[in-house]
Scaffold this motif. Structure first.
Motif, PDB file in Angstrom:
ATOM      1  N   TRP A 138      42.999  51.178  58.374  1.00 45.62           N
ATOM      2  CA  TRP A 138      42.537  52.355  59.128  1.00 45.62           C
ATOM      3  C   TRP A 138      42.284  51.999  60.585  1.00 45.62           C
ATOM      4  N   THR A 139      41.577  50.893  60.823  1.00 45.89           N
ATOM      5  CA  THR A 139      41.306  50.470  62.204  1.00 45.89           C
ATOM      6  C   THR A 139      42.605  50.185  62.938  1.00 45.89           C
ATOM      7  N   ALA A 140      43.542  49.535  62.252  1.00 47.98           N
ATOM      8  CA  ALA A 140      44.844  49.249  62.868  1.00 47.98           C
ATOM      9  C   ALA A 140      45.541  50.544  63.282  1.00 47.98           C
ATOM     10  N   GLU A 141      45.474  51.556  62.433  1.00 55.56           N
ATOM     11  CA  GLU A 141      46.105  52.844  62.747  1.00 55.56           C
ATOM     12  C   GLU A 141      45.417  53.526  63.921  1.00 55.56           C
ATOM     13  N   MET A 142      44.080  53.415  63.988  1.00 56.49           N
ATOM     14  CA  MET A 142      43.363  53.998  65.126  1.00 56.49           C
ATOM     15  C   MET A 142      43.721  53.270  66.417  1.00 56.49           C
ATOM     16  N   MET A 143      43.928  51.970  66.338  1.00 55.00           N
ATOM     17  CA  MET A 143      44.353  51.218  67.524  1.00 55.00           C
ATOM     18  C   MET A 143      45.743  51.667  67.980  1.00 55.00           C
ATOM     19  N   MET A 144      46.603  51.933  67.002  1.00 55.59           N
ATOM     20  CA  MET A 144      47.954  52.366  67.347  1.00 55.59           C
ATOM     21  C   MET A 144      47.950  53.728  68.039  1.00 55.59           C
ATOM     22  N   ILE A 145      47.028  54.600  67.638  1.00 52.79           N
ATOM     23  CA  ILE A 145      46.950  55.913  68.280  1.00 52.79           C
ATOM     24  C   ILE A 145      46.197  55.826  69.610  1.00 52.79           C
ATOM     25  N   PHE A 146      44.979  55.294  69.569  1.00 46.96           N
ATOM     26  CA  PHE A 146      44.078  55.439  70.708  1.00 46.96           C
ATOM     27  C   PHE A 146      44.091  54.281  71.698  1.00 46.96           C
ATOM     28  N   SER A 147      44.926  53.283  71.455  1.00 43.06           N
ATOM     29  CA  SER A 147      45.126  52.247  72.465  1.00 43.06           C
ATOM     30  C   SER A 147      46.611  52.124  72.807  1.00 43.06           C
ATOM     31  N   MET A 148      47.440  52.037  71.780  1.00 42.04           N
ATOM     32  CA  MET A 148      48.873  51.839  72.011  1.00 42.04           C
ATOM     33  C   MET A 148      49.637  53.155  72.196  1.00 42.04           C
ATOM     34  N   GLN A 149      48.978  54.279  71.877  1.00 43.38           N
ATOM     35  CA  GLN A 149      49.594  55.601  71.980  1.00 43.38           C
ATOM     36  C   GLN A 149      50.903  55.697  71.202  1.00 43.38           C
ATOM     37  N   ARG A 150      50.907  55.142  69.989  1.00 48.50           N
ATOM     38  CA  ARG A 150      52.064  55.295  69.114  1.00 48.50           C
ATOM     39  C   ARG A 150      52.132  56.760  68.657  1.00 48.50           C
TER      40      ARG A 150
END
Length: 220
Positions: A138-150
Motif C-alpha cells: 500500500w505504501t509503495a502504491e501511495m509513493m507511486m501516485i503521490f511522489s512518482m506521479q504514476r
C-alpha cells in the motif's frame, strides 16, 4: 514558502474515464478538478510516510517539523548521520527509527538505488519498495501516485478506494476479481480514478451512502 506540487492530469484522462465509465463520469462532472499535493523527492516522501504510520496527521507534522529543524533538508546523509537516540527524541518509536535508519543507510551505501525506480515499471517499483523494512504494498502504491506521479495505480489494499467503489457502483463488497475489472476499465488512468474514488469516500458528493453495513465493514 516551499513550492507545492500537485498530481497532474489532463483533459485526455478525464475524457477517457468518462467514455469508459458513465457513473464515474457523473462523479467527475460533479466534483470537477481535484488538486492533491504530491512530493517529488521520493526519499523525503518515504521518510514522511514511515513517520506518519499509525499516528495522527498533526503528530506527523510535529515530528517532521522537529526533524527539519534539526537537519534542514530531509536527505539520506543527514538522516544517516543521526543516532537512534536523536531520532527517538523527536517523538518516533524505536521501530520507526530502525526503518528510517536502515533505509537511509541503504541509500547512502548505494545498496538501494532510489533513482533506478524511475526506470522500472509499476510492478517492479512495488516489489522493490516493498522489500524495504517498514514499506508494504500500500505504501509503495501511495509513493507511486503521490511522489512518482504514476498514472495507472488503483490500490486494492486501500479501504477508502473500496468504499468509493461501493458508493458509486452500489456493491456491498468489492472482491479481487471485481476490483481488477475496475482497474482494467480505468487503465491507463487508474490513478486519476483513484483521486475521485477518495473524494467520494470522503463525502464530497452529498447523498451517496455506503451500501455495506457497519457489521460488514467491521468484518472486512
Amino acid at each position: 514558502m516551499d513550492k507545492k506540487y500537485f498530481f497532474e492530469y489532463d483533459q485526455e484522462a478525464i475524457d477517457h474515464l468518462k467514455q469508459k465509465d458513465k457513473k464515474l463520469g457523473e462523479v467527475i462532472d460533479q466534483i470537477g478538478l481535484i488538486k492533491r499535493e504530491t512530493y517529488p523527492d521520493l526519499f523525503e516522501a518515504i521518510i514522511k510516510s514511515i513517520v506518519g504510520q499509525q499516528i495522527s496527521t498533526k503528530a506527523q507534522v510535529t515530528i517532521l517539523r522537529r526533524l527539519s529543524d534539526k537537519i534542514g533538508t530531509i536527505e539520506p546523509k543527514a538522516i544517516d548521520a543521526l543516532s537512534t537516540e536523536e531520532l527517538q527524541s523527536l517523538g518516533m518509536s524505536f521501530r520507526k527509527v530502525g526503518y528510517i535508519k536502515d533505509f537511509a543507510e541503504k541509500v547512502v551505501n548505494k545498496e538501494f538505488d532510489i533513482d533506478a525506480l524511475h526506470s522500472m515499471n509499476d510492478e517492479e517499483v512495488s516489489t522493490t519498495l516493498s522489500a524495504l523494512n517498514g514499506i508494504g504494498p500500500w505504501t509503495a502504491e501511495m509513493m507511486m501516485i503521490f511522489s512518482m506521479q504514476r498514472p495507472n495505480i488503483l490500490s486494492y489494499g486501500d479501504l477508502a478506494i473500496h468504499r468509493g467503489l461501493r458508493m458509486i457502483y452500489r456493491h456491498r463488497k468489492i472482491d479481487k476479481e471485481k476490483f481488477q475489472r475496475f482497474w482494467k476499465r480505468y487503465t491507463p488512468y487508474a490513478s486519476v480514478a483513484s483521486l475521485y474514488l477518495w473524494a467520494v469516500a470522503g463525502g464530497h458528493i452529498e447523498g451517496i451512502t455506503d451500501p455495506q453495513t457497519r457489521k460488514e465493514v467491521k468484518k472486512s
